[in-house]
Design an enzyme around this catalytic site. Structure first.
Site, short mmCIF file in Angstrom:
data_model
loop_
_atom_site.label_atom_id
_atom_site.label_comp_id
_atom_site.label_asym_id
_atom_site.label_seq_id
_atom_site.Cartn_x
_atom_site.Cartn_y
_atom_site.Cartn_z
CG ASN B 170 -0.26 -0.38 2.48
OD1 ASN B 170 0.29 -1.49 2.59
ND2 ASN B 170 -0.25 0.52 3.43
CB CYS B 345 7.22 15.55 10.91
SG CYS B 345 8.99 15.65 11.16
#
Ligand SMILES: Cc1ncc(COP(=O)(O)O)c(C=O)c1O
Ligand code: FES
Lengths: 140, 423
Positions: B170, B345
């Site tokens: 994916n 992040c």
């Protein structure tokens, strides 16, 4: 993640981007963070040797938008301050000003570290002179 | 991202307009195809019956619709309708397949083999089984993202009951050698489950040719609705048995109780039929768009890195690292484009993508990665817009990047003593 308007503003119009000559005697350079952590900040200051006032500050940052905004803000804040005044800037002030969420606090910590590292580098260059005799404030 | 704007992109001499924001994250989910929605609507309105109601017309209509969908799904993957069990999506299908086999074949053995780059629905299911006394081998992948067949052969022992390896990844879209994996499993008498969520309807999948015994499917990655999926369970050569994980009314031949989501199932069926008809043309178009995006980026930017092999890959997938630019800051600069990043992040855990790390990429390259998922409804003008915007943003952020500057000055970043805060 929604960013505050101030983070977006610093991201779109970063202040004081650039590089100072790190070999120059009146320049202090702080390089903090690590590429593996996803954030590296370099903050540089040019200090007037007579007044100890930071007359110029530049940064470059590899990191998220909050890291970029924190370092951009840090350059604005240190400019015009003496090195000892600049050492009183706390990461929590940056968090407040930019409305950073908890997961982004470490980005502001990095900016505080960068200020300290730059000033530390400058003081090292001037070891023996008056400035170096002043104790560096303990980290909050 | 709520406002809709129109932007113009200049593409050689042609100039086309695109509607903003642009959705190019089709591995996360896909919009429902209007043809699928059309097929579903009657089953919310007039034909609302329970497919398990055996004694009136409402029930018969619903049952008929479900059985038609079963045929449509089975046909797309070369299975027979009776081999399809409806679920709430691929997370459930993965759980049912792995836990169902583990429980059913416990007497035979307790060893399961999977790969480091699997979806969390597989990895976390395996972790749960480890707590319950099963042994799990996590096969590594190469820089290309593929598992090694030799590693697999070596990992199989007399206690191995199941191998679970995904068809297409994916994040990086790489296609595992499933037919060969299945062949090895069958030679050794081990069952083979494949999470084929990203592959179904995008590349030809055939459970017979691919030697698959159990296979997970979900509707929302193939322009169907969310919250509905299926598990293929082979009925002969070998006949696979699984232990039900949800107890109740004994629906789906006892393998998965619960009233069927009739409109959702109709949508899944319609999505499969459309995918089957459109695949030959659609896959060519997506590959063309993907290759165009790649070329534009490569022609205009240096220091970029493609993650995973391009040779065995879904047509609509591109995963690239824009080295020395952090992914979240890049996403912020292209905020009228929906793509995703493997950057720490952007994640809740502040850990970069485990899939990219499994390829052996340094964290710094993983932090710089962007996943593009080009889908059925993306246009060439959108691809041009995305490429242009990305090029501009990467250039701008590299002006800001101390790392890029250092590398351009010939400094070896690996030789620097980084004063890292514990991240
Ligand atoms: C490879 C893979 N497996 C499983 C899933 C989970 O599917 P679902 O959202 O239907 O539970 C996804 C989608 O997120 C996926 O990409
Ligand atoms: S630099 Fe990683 S979250 Fe800010």
């Amino acid at each position: 993640m929604a960013y505050s308007n101030k983070v977006i503003d610093h991201y779109n119009n970063p202040r004081n981007v650039g590089t100072l000559d790190k070999g120059s005697n009146d320049v202090g350079t702080g390089l903090v963070g690590a590429p593996e952590c996803g954030d590296v900040m370099r903050l540089q200051i040019r200090v007037n040797p007579d007044t100890q006032v930071i007359e110029e500050a530049k940064f470059k940052t590899f990191g998220c938008g909050s890291a970029i905004a924190s370092s951009s803000l840090a350059t604005e804040w240190v400019k015009g301050k003496t090195v000892n005044e600049a050492l009183t800037i706390k990461n929590t002030d940056i968090v407040k000003e930019l409305s950073l969420p908890p997961v982004k606090i470490h980005c502001s910590v990095l900016a505080e570290d960068a200020i300290r590292a730059a000033i530390g580098d400058w003081k090292k260059k001037h070891a023996g002179s008056e400035a170096a005799a002043e104790p560096v404030q303990a980290k909050a | 991202m709520s406002t809709t704007a129109v932007a113009t992109t200049t593409n050689g001499n042609a100039s086309a307009s695109v509607k903003l924001p642009i959705y190019m994250d089709n591995h996360a989910t896909t919009p429902v195809d209007p043809r699928v929605l059309e097929a579903m609507l009657p089953y919310f309105k007039n034909h609302f019956g329970n497919a398990a109601s055996r004694n009136h017309q409402f029930g018969w209509e619903a049952e008929q619709a479900v059985e038609k969908a079963r045929e449509q799904i089975a046909k797309l993957v070369g299975a027979s309708a009776k081999e399809m069990i409806f679920t709430s999506g691929a997370t459930e299908s993965d759980n049912l397949a792995i836990k169902g086999v583990a429980e059913m074949y416990r007497e035979k053995g307790n060893h399961i083999i999977t790969a480091a780059t699997e979806h969390k629905a597989v990895l976390d299911t395996c972790k749960r089984l480890e707590k319950n006394g099963y042994r799990v081998t996590y096969l590594p992948v190469g820089a290309d993202g593929l598992v090694s067949l030799d590693d697999l052969k070596r990992a199989i022992d007399d206690k191995t009951i199941l191998v679970t390896i995904m068809y297409a990844n994916n994040e990086i879209g790489v296609l595992q050698p499933v037919a060969e994996i299945g062949k090895i499993c069958h030679e050794k008498g081990v069952l083979f489950h494949s999470d084929a969520v990203q592959a179904i309807g995008k590349v030809p999948v055939n459970v017979i040719k691919d030697n698959i015994d159990l296979m997970s499917i979900t509707a929302h990655k193939i322009y169907g609705p969310k919250g509905v999926g299926a598990l293929y369970v082979r009925r002969k050569n070998p006949r696979v048995q699984i232990t039900a994980q949800i107890d109740g009314g004994g629906h789906e031949r006892g393998m998965r109780s619960g009233t069927l989501n009739v409109p959702g199932i109709v949508g899944l069926g319609a999505a499969c039929e459309i995918a089957m008809n459109d695949m030959p043309e659609e896959s060519k178009r997506l590959a063309y768009l993907r290759d165009k995006l790649r070329k534009k980026l490569e022609d205009n930017l240096d220091e970029i890195h493609i993650n995973g092999t391009m040779e065995h890959r879904l047509p609509g997938n591109l995963n690239m690292s824009f080295v020395y630019v952090e992914g979240e800051s890049l996403l912020m600069g292209i905020n009228d484009i929906a793509v995703s990043s493997g950057s720490a992040c952007t994640s809740a855990t502040l850990e970069p993508s485990y899939v990219l790390k499994a390829l052996g990429l340094g964290d710094d390259v993983a932090h710089s990665s962007i996943r593009f998922g080009i889908g059925r409804f993306n246009t060439e003008a959108e691809v041009d817009y995305v490429a242009d915007k990305l090029i501009d943003t990467v250039k701008k952020l590299r002006e800001l990047s101390p790392l890029y500057e250092m590398v351009k000055e010939g400094i070896d970043l690996k030789k620097i003593q980084w004063a890292a805060e514990g991240h």
